[in-house]
Design a protein around this motif. Structure first.
Motif, PDB file in Angstrom:
ATOM      1  N   HIS A  71       0.830  -1.203   0.000  1.00 16.15           N
ATOM      2  CA  HIS A  71       0.000   0.000   0.000  1.00 16.15           C
ATOM      3  C   HIS A  71       0.867   1.258   0.000  1.00 16.15           C
ATOM      4  N   MET A  72       1.901   1.261   0.840  1.00 18.87           N
ATOM      5  CA  MET A  72       2.772   2.426   0.920  1.00 18.87           C
ATOM      6  C   MET A  72       3.556   2.627  -0.376  1.00 18.87           C
ATOM      7  N   LYS A  73       3.977   1.539  -0.995  1.00 17.87           N
ATOM      8  CA  LYS A  73       4.682   1.626  -2.274  1.00 17.87           C
ATOM      9  C   LYS A  73       3.768   2.234  -3.332  1.00 17.87           C
ATOM     10  N   ALA A  74       2.509   1.802  -3.356  1.00 17.84           N
ATOM     11  CA  ALA A  74       1.544   2.323  -4.322  1.00 17.84           C
ATOM     12  C   ALA A  74       1.287   3.806  -4.082  1.00 17.84           C
ATOM     13  N   ILE A  75       1.153   4.186  -2.818  1.00 19.58           N
ATOM     14  CA  ILE A  75       0.929   5.594  -2.475  1.00 19.58           C
ATOM     15  C   ILE A  75       2.118   6.438  -2.912  1.00 19.58           C
ATOM     16  N   LYS A  76       3.328   5.951  -2.644  1.00 18.40           N
ATOM     17  CA  LYS A  76       4.535   6.695  -3.003  1.00 18.40           C
ATOM     18  C   LYS A  76       4.647   6.866  -4.510  1.00 18.40           C
ATOM     19  N   ASN A  77       4.272   5.833  -5.257  1.00 21.22           N
ATOM     20  CA  ASN A  77       4.342   5.897  -6.708  1.00 21.22           C
ATOM     21  C   ASN A  77       3.325   6.878  -7.288  1.00 21.22           C
ATOM     22  N   ASN A  78       2.228   7.081  -6.577  1.00 21.21           N
ATOM     23  CA  ASN A  78       1.155   7.944  -7.072  1.00 21.21           C
ATOM     24  C   ASN A  78       1.259   9.386  -6.614  1.00 21.21           C
ATOM     25  N   SER A  79       1.663   9.600  -5.362  1.00 27.49           N
ATOM     26  CA  SER A  79       1.689  10.958  -4.832  1.00 27.49           C
ATOM     27  C   SER A  79       2.672  11.067  -3.675  1.00 27.49           C
ATOM     28  N   GLN A  80       3.767  11.786  -3.890  1.00 25.20           N
ATOM     29  CA  GLN A  80       4.738  11.992  -2.823  1.00 25.20           C
ATOM     30  C   GLN A  80       4.115  12.792  -1.687  1.00 25.20           C
ATOM     31  N   GLU A  81       3.193  13.684  -2.023  1.00 25.60           N
ATOM     32  CA  GLU A  81       2.534  14.507  -1.014  1.00 25.60           C
ATOM     33  C   GLU A  81       1.717  13.653  -0.046  1.00 25.60           C
ATOM     34  N   LEU A  82       0.952  12.720  -0.593  1.00 25.44           N
ATOM     35  CA  LEU A  82       0.157  11.836   0.257  1.00 25.44           C
ATOM     36  C   LEU A  82       1.053  10.888   1.048  1.00 25.44           C
ATOM     37  N   TYR A  83       2.097  10.393   0.394  1.00 20.31           N
ATOM     38  CA  TYR A  83       3.038   9.501   1.061  1.00 20.31           C
ATOM     39  C   TYR A  83       3.669  10.187   2.266  1.00 20.31           C
ATOM     40  N   ASP A  84       4.104  11.431   2.082  1.00 23.39           N
ATOM     41  CA  ASP A  84       4.710  12.181   3.176  1.00 23.39           C
ATOM     42  C   ASP A  84       3.711  12.414   4.308  1.00 23.39           C
ATOM     43  N   ALA A  85       2.445  12.622   3.944  1.00 23.47           N
ATOM     44  CA  ALA A  85       1.419  12.841   4.960  1.00 23.47           C
ATOM     45  C   ALA A  85       1.171  11.584   5.784  1.00 23.47           C
ATOM     46  N   VAL A  86       1.256  10.417   5.138  1.00 22.65           N
ATOM     47  CA  VAL A  86       1.123   9.158   5.877  1.00 22.65           C
ATOM     48  C   VAL A  86       2.342   8.960   6.762  1.00 22.65           C
ATOM     49  N   LYS A  87       3.515   9.269   6.220  1.00 19.94           N
ATOM     50  CA  LYS A  87       4.744   9.051   6.982  1.00 19.94           C
ATOM     51  C   LYS A  87       4.818   9.937   8.221  1.00 19.94           C
ATOM     52  N   ASP A  88       4.305  11.176   8.133  1.00 25.98           N
ATOM     53  CA  ASP A  88       4.375  12.039   9.315  1.00 25.98           C
ATOM     54  C   ASP A  88       3.218  11.809  10.281  1.00 25.98           C
ATOM     55  N   GLY A  89       2.352  10.846   9.938  1.00 17.57           N
ATOM     56  CA  GLY A  89       1.276  10.478  10.855  1.00 17.57           C
ATOM     57  C   GLY A  89      -0.019  11.229  10.651  1.00 17.57           C
ATOM     58  N   SER A  90      -0.092  12.069   9.614  1.00 12.99           N
ATOM     59  CA  SER A  90      -1.310  12.854   9.392  1.00 12.99           C
ATOM     60  C   SER A  90      -2.421  12.044   8.754  1.00 12.99           C
ATOM     61  N   LEU A  91      -2.057  11.045   7.966  1.00 14.91           N
ATOM     62  CA  LEU A  91      -3.046  10.235   7.262  1.00 14.91           C
ATOM     63  C   LEU A  91      -2.856   8.750   7.550  1.00 14.91           C
ATOM     64  N   ASN A  92      -3.912   7.993   7.298  1.00 13.07           N
ATOM     65  CA  ASN A  92      -3.900   6.545   7.480  1.00 13.07           C
ATOM     66  C   ASN A  92      -3.582   5.868   6.157  1.00 13.07           C
ATOM     67  N   ALA A  93      -2.616   4.955   6.160  1.00 13.84           N
ATOM     68  CA  ALA A  93      -2.154   4.320   4.921  1.00 13.84           C
ATOM     69  C   ALA A  93      -3.273   3.593   4.181  1.00 13.84           C
ATOM     70  N   LYS A  94      -4.034   2.792   4.882  1.00 15.43           N
ATOM     71  CA  LYS A  94      -5.079   2.009   4.227  1.00 15.43           C
ATOM     72  C   LYS A  94      -6.158   2.908   3.640  1.00 15.43           C
ATOM     73  N   ALA A  95      -6.523   3.964   4.377  1.00 10.15           N
ATOM     74  CA  ALA A  95      -7.554   4.880   3.895  1.00 10.15           C
ATOM     75  C   ALA A  95      -7.096   5.592   2.626  1.00 10.15           C
ATOM     76  N   VAL A  96      -5.840   6.044   2.612  1.00  9.73           N
ATOM     77  CA  VAL A  96      -5.313   6.734   1.436  1.00  9.73           C
ATOM     78  C   VAL A  96      -5.207   5.782   0.258  1.00  9.73           C
ATOM     79  N   TYR A  97      -4.746   4.566   0.512  1.00 12.46           N
ATOM     80  CA  TYR A  97      -4.621   3.570  -0.549  1.00 12.46           C
ATOM     81  C   TYR A  97      -5.985   3.282  -1.179  1.00 12.46           C
ATOM     82  N   ASN A  98      -7.004   3.123  -0.348  1.00  6.96           N
ATOM     83  CA  ASN A  98      -8.352   2.863  -0.860  1.00  6.96           C
ATOM     84  C   ASN A  98      -8.868   4.038  -1.677  1.00  6.96           C
ATOM     85  N   GLN A  99      -8.545   5.248  -1.230  1.00  2.00           N
ATOM     86  CA  GLN A  99      -8.934   6.439  -1.974  1.00  2.00           C
ATOM     87  C   GLN A  99      -8.276   6.443  -3.355  1.00  2.00           C
ATOM     88  N   ILE A 100      -7.008   6.080  -3.389  1.00  6.71           N
ATOM     89  CA  ILE A 100      -6.285   6.037  -4.658  1.00  6.71           C
ATOM     90  C   ILE A 100      -6.907   5.015  -5.601  1.00  6.71           C
TER      91      ILE A 100
END
Length: 232
Positions: A171-200
């Motif tokens: 999921h994190m690999k897919a997020i990183k490939n699609n949007s560095q902005e979203l990936y960074d938000a998950v990494k800093d704890g602002s967003l949930n990985a599974k929720a963002v992945y499902n949105q993508i």
């Protein structure tokens, strides 16, 4: 002579910084009690670096610089794998989400490159065959292996190192490939990985449904909205 105020984070030191309130607590404690030598700043020179860099203690170093406290510096000696193990071990008590843990390892680019190197070596030697599955499309296709018949995919290796699941790594690999902005938000704890992945996945499904040749258009269009999504 080493200028400790100029030390930078090592490329393997990919853990997110403390949250600001946590850092302020550290700063107040150090201001009141002074620097604790039982927690040295650990530096390492590896991966072809010309200068040593910090693998543990960047937050403490920041506080020392701010308070003009001279820290104790210790050098770490060992292989890249030794350094990675040390970094993970010294940070295992930090309260990180599964997505953050996966991001820490994914951002250790040299480690990921090494893992991929095992895969290429195994494939070239004919020890393993490429394997494909639906849930692996978001990660690197195929398998990775040391030069033995006991093979394991990259996602499984990274998940084991991070102490999380292979699906989270994908999921994190897919997020990183699609949007560095979203990936960074998950990494800093602002967003949930599974929720963002499902949105993508939802956004991409809509893009395909509308037969848009630019698969990333709808993701870019909705990126700002997704960043505002809070962890559920």
């Amino acid at each position: 002579m080493r200028d400790w105020t100029k030390l930078k984070a090592h490329k393997l030191n990919t853990f997110p910084s403390m949250k600001e309130d946590e850092y302020e607590s550290l700063l107040d404690s150090m201001d009141e009690n002074g620097y604790d030598d039982s927690f040295p700043i650990v530096v390492y020179k590896g991966l072809g670096d010309e200068e040593e860099a910090v693998i543990d203690g960047m937050n403490r170093l920041r506080a020392c610089i701010e308070l003009n406290e001279v820290p104790l510096i210790r050098e770490f000696y060992g292989t890249i794998q030794d350094a990675v193990s040390f970094i993970l071990r010294t940070n295992e008590r930090r309260s990180l989400t599964a997505g953050q843990k996966a991001a820490v390892i994914l951002d250790m680019n040299d480690v990921v490159d090494e893992i991929q190197g095992y895969k290429k070596q195994a494939q070239q030697s004919g020890l393993v065959q490429n394997q494909q599955s639906n849930d692996n499309e978001d990660f690197d296709r195929g398998v990775t292996s040391t030069p033995t018949e006991d093979t394991v995919r990259s996602a499984d290796i990274i998940a084991d190192m991070a102490g999380t699941s292979a699906s989270t790594v994908k999921h994190m690999k897919a997020i990183k490939n699609n949007s560095q902005e979203l990936y960074d938000a998950v990494k800093d704890g602002s967003l949930n990985a599974k929720a963002v992945y499902n949105q993508i996945r939802d956004v991409e499904a809509k893009a395909k449904a509308e037969q848009d040749n630019d698969d990333s258009y709808f993701l870019r269009k909705n990126a700002a909205k997704l960043v505002e999504t809070s962890i559920s």
